[in-house]
Design a protein around this motif. Structure first.
Motif, PDB file in Angstrom:
ATOM      1  N   LEU A  27      -4.342   2.029 -11.048  1.00 10.71           N
ATOM      2  CA  LEU A  27      -3.010   1.558 -11.447  1.00 10.71           C
ATOM      3  C   LEU A  27      -2.125   1.239 -10.255  1.00 10.71           C
ATOM      4  O   LEU A  27      -1.245   0.385 -10.353  1.00 10.71           O
ATOM      5  CB  LEU A  27      -2.317   2.600 -12.329  1.00 10.71           C
ATOM      6  N   VAL A  28      -2.360   1.896  -9.114  1.00 12.26           N
ATOM      7  CA  VAL A  28      -1.543   1.615  -7.923  1.00 12.26           C
ATOM      8  C   VAL A  28      -1.708   0.163  -7.497  1.00 12.26           C
ATOM      9  O   VAL A  28      -0.724  -0.542  -7.238  1.00 12.26           O
ATOM     10  CB  VAL A  28      -1.898   2.572  -6.769  1.00 12.26           C
ATOM     11  N   VAL A  29      -2.932  -0.314  -7.434  1.00 10.68           N
ATOM     12  CA  VAL A  29      -3.179  -1.695  -7.013  1.00 10.68           C
ATOM     13  C   VAL A  29      -2.634  -2.666  -8.048  1.00 10.68           C
ATOM     14  O   VAL A  29      -2.049  -3.698  -7.696  1.00 10.68           O
ATOM     15  CB  VAL A  29      -4.681  -1.928  -6.764  1.00 10.68           C
ATOM     16  N   ARG A  30      -2.791  -2.355  -9.315  1.00 11.16           N
ATOM     17  CA  ARG A  30      -2.254  -3.223 -10.363  1.00 11.16           C
ATOM     18  C   ARG A  30      -0.735  -3.315 -10.281  1.00 11.16           C
ATOM     19  O   ARG A  30      -0.152  -4.402 -10.414  1.00 11.16           O
ATOM     20  CB  ARG A  30      -2.695  -2.724 -11.740  1.00 11.16           C
ATOM     21  N   PHE A  32       1.043  -2.771  -7.595  1.00  7.71           N
ATOM     22  CA  PHE A  32       1.362  -3.505  -6.375  1.00  7.71           C
ATOM     23  C   PHE A  32       1.315  -5.003  -6.615  1.00  7.71           C
ATOM     24  O   PHE A  32       2.185  -5.749  -6.139  1.00  7.71           O
ATOM     25  CB  PHE A  32       0.405  -3.151  -5.241  1.00  7.71           C
ATOM     26  N   ASP A  33       0.312  -5.479  -7.326  1.00  6.29           N
ATOM     27  CA  ASP A  33       0.209  -6.911  -7.586  1.00  6.29           C
ATOM     28  C   ASP A  33       1.437  -7.425  -8.326  1.00  6.29           C
ATOM     29  O   ASP A  33       1.941  -8.516  -8.048  1.00  6.29           O
ATOM     30  CB  ASP A  33      -1.065  -7.217  -8.375  1.00  6.29           C
ATOM     31  N   ALA A  35       4.428  -6.071  -8.134  1.00  7.43           N
ATOM     32  CA  ALA A  35       5.533  -6.028  -7.178  1.00  7.43           C
ATOM     33  C   ALA A  35       5.466  -7.175  -6.186  1.00  7.43           C
ATOM     34  O   ALA A  35       6.495  -7.792  -5.850  1.00  7.43           O
ATOM     35  CB  ALA A  35       5.505  -4.693  -6.429  1.00  7.43           C
ATOM     36  N   ALA A  36       4.272  -7.472  -5.688  1.00 13.44           N
ATOM     37  CA  ALA A  36       4.118  -8.559  -4.722  1.00 13.44           C
ATOM     38  C   ALA A  36       4.504  -9.894  -5.329  1.00 13.44           C
ATOM     39  O   ALA A  36       5.157 -10.734  -4.687  1.00 13.44           O
ATOM     40  CB  ALA A  36       2.675  -8.607  -4.218  1.00 13.44           C
ATOM     41  N   THR A  37       4.127 -10.110  -6.566  1.00 11.73           N
ATOM     42  CA  THR A  37       4.502 -11.345  -7.255  1.00 11.73           C
ATOM     43  C   THR A  37       6.012 -11.412  -7.448  1.00 11.73           C
ATOM     44  O   THR A  37       6.624 -12.478  -7.281  1.00 11.73           O
ATOM     45  CB  THR A  37       3.786 -11.430  -8.613  1.00 11.73           C
ATOM     46  N   ALA A  38       6.623 -10.272  -7.731  1.00 12.61           N
ATOM     47  CA  ALA A  38       8.065 -10.235  -7.978  1.00 12.61           C
ATOM     48  C   ALA A  38       8.864 -10.651  -6.760  1.00 12.61           C
ATOM     49  O   ALA A  38       9.970 -11.198  -6.898  1.00 12.61           O
ATOM     50  CB  ALA A  38       8.479  -8.828  -8.411  1.00 12.61           C
ATOM     51  N   VAL A  39       8.335 -10.412  -5.555  1.00  7.57           N
ATOM     52  CA  VAL A  39       9.080 -10.794  -4.342  1.00  7.57           C
ATOM     53  C   VAL A  39       8.551 -12.091  -3.742  1.00  7.57           C
ATOM     54  O   VAL A  39       8.881 -12.438  -2.606  1.00  7.57           O
ATOM     55  CB  VAL A  39       9.052  -9.663  -3.295  1.00  7.57           C
ATOM     56  N   GLY A  40       7.718 -12.811  -4.499  1.00  8.82           N
ATOM     57  CA  GLY A  40       7.340 -14.155  -4.103  1.00  8.82           C
ATOM     58  C   GLY A  40       6.082 -14.313  -3.286  1.00  8.82           C
ATOM     59  O   GLY A  40       5.814 -15.408  -2.780  1.00  8.82           O
ATOM     60  N   LEU A  41       5.286 -13.251  -3.154  1.00  7.43           N
ATOM     61  CA  LEU A  41       4.033 -13.397  -2.424  1.00  7.43           C
ATOM     62  C   LEU A  41       3.053 -14.182  -3.278  1.00  7.43           C
ATOM     63  O   LEU A  41       2.878 -13.894  -4.465  1.00  7.43           O
ATOM     64  CB  LEU A  41       3.452 -12.019  -2.090  1.00  7.43           C
ATOM     65  N   GLU A  42       2.397 -15.175  -2.682  1.00  7.53           N
ATOM     66  CA  GLU A  42       1.469 -16.008  -3.423  1.00  7.53           C
ATOM     67  C   GLU A  42       0.421 -15.149  -4.130  1.00  7.53           C
ATOM     68  O   GLU A  42      -0.053 -14.142  -3.600  1.00  7.53           O
ATOM     69  CB  GLU A  42       0.783 -17.005  -2.492  1.00  7.53           C
ATOM     70  N   THR A  43       0.060 -15.557  -5.345  1.00  9.57           N
ATOM     71  CA  THR A  43      -0.816 -14.723  -6.173  1.00  9.57           C
ATOM     72  C   THR A  43      -2.267 -14.753  -5.723  1.00  9.57           C
ATOM     73  O   THR A  43      -3.032 -13.844  -6.040  1.00  9.57           O
ATOM     74  CB  THR A  43      -0.734 -15.156  -7.641  1.00  9.57           C
ATOM     75  N   GLU A  44      -2.667 -15.780  -5.011  1.00  5.47           N
ATOM     76  CA  GLU A  44      -4.032 -15.880  -4.497  1.00  5.47           C
ATOM     77  C   GLU A  44      -3.985 -16.321  -3.039  1.00  5.47           C
ATOM     78  O   GLU A  44      -3.006 -16.909  -2.587  1.00  5.47           O
ATOM     79  CB  GLU A  44      -4.857 -16.886  -5.309  1.00  5.47           C
ATOM     80  N   GLY A  45      -5.057 -16.037  -2.329  1.00  5.07           N
ATOM     81  CA  GLY A  45      -5.144 -16.515  -0.951  1.00  5.07           C
ATOM     82  C   GLY A  45      -5.119 -15.391   0.052  1.00  5.07           C
ATOM     83  O   GLY A  45      -5.023 -14.208  -0.290  1.00  5.07           O
TER      84      GLY A  45
END
Length: 233
Positions: A27-30, A32-33, A35-45
């Motif tokens: 669940l931590v990694v899920r 995090f994903d 949270a990362a999307t929420a601050v604009g980090l690209e979803t892939e790459g």
């Protein structure tokens, strides 16, 4: 059952939660994903891959510290932290969490032997309380601590030392620490604990835990209680 702890026995066992005493199923990694999307980090790459790997490498550390390292700006780190906590809390409700087999029994075995138990985390107090409530663990430990209540989170020694001070333990060499990450090992070593053990139920494998300086590596929390009690024989 012993009524008193002899002069040189372990007096306090400090446990990490997710990955050590709690199986959260990734669940931590899920979270995090989310949270990362929420601050604009690209979803892939490559950026997302590198950020996800950093989260895995720094498992056990205070999440706000991880987000500061990843995103730099304090406002972005705080936004990511809020999104992470909201996502993790929702996942606790949606997916649920379970105890590592034998965890509650290990706590009881140690406390029955006169050894105090502290549960520590890299999560906020609110998230830690939701975990404790989901597991029915409100009364299984003598103390629960989140980073903000101790000073600094892992890999600093604050969580272990705060537990020692609050529970009236005589010396750092009367403490045993268990965690599933290299950050847990670093914290225990920095605090001067006599036993700083790694467990194989979480984020990091035996080679990484031993390379970080673990004094022992056990299959799970269940064996950790026996390890501590064997010190007194």
């Amino acid at each position: 059952m012993r009524n008193a702890v002899p002069d040189k026995d372990i007096q306090l066992a400090v446990f990490d939660m997710a990955g050590t005493t709690v199986a959260d199923g990734g669940l931590v990694v899920r979270a995090f994903d989310v949270a990362a999307t929420a601050v604009g980090l690209e979803t892939e790459g490559p950026q997302r891959d590198q950020a996800r790997q950093y989260v895995l490498d720094t498992m056990g550390q205070s999440k706000i510290v991880v987000f500061r390292a990843l995103f730099g700006a304090e406002s972005t780190a705080q936004e990511a932290n809020r999104a992470f906590e909201a996502a993790y809390d929702a996942l606790i409700e949606e997916v649920g969490v379970t105890a590592i087999p034998g965890a509650a029994e290990a706590f009881e075995k140690l406390r029955s032997a006169g050894i105090k138990v502290a549960l520590t985390t890299g999560f906020s107090r609110g998230t830690q309380d939701r975990l404790l409530h989901a597991l029915g663990w409100q009364d299984v430990a003598d103390l629960t601590l989140a980073p903000a209540e101790a000073g600094r989170g892992r890999p600093y020694p604050d969580l272990v030392l705060a537990a020692l001070l609050r529970l009236g333990v005589d010396a750092v060499d009367r403490v045993a620490v268990l965690g599933d990450t290299t950050s847990d090992i670093a914290t225990g070593l920095a605090a001067g604990a006599r036993i700083v053990a790694g467990t194989l139920t979480g984020a990091h494998d035996e080679a990484r835990l031993r390379a970080a300086g673990a004094t022992h590596v056990v299959p799970s929390v269940a064996e950790f209680a026996d390890l501590i009690l064997a010190e007194a024989t």
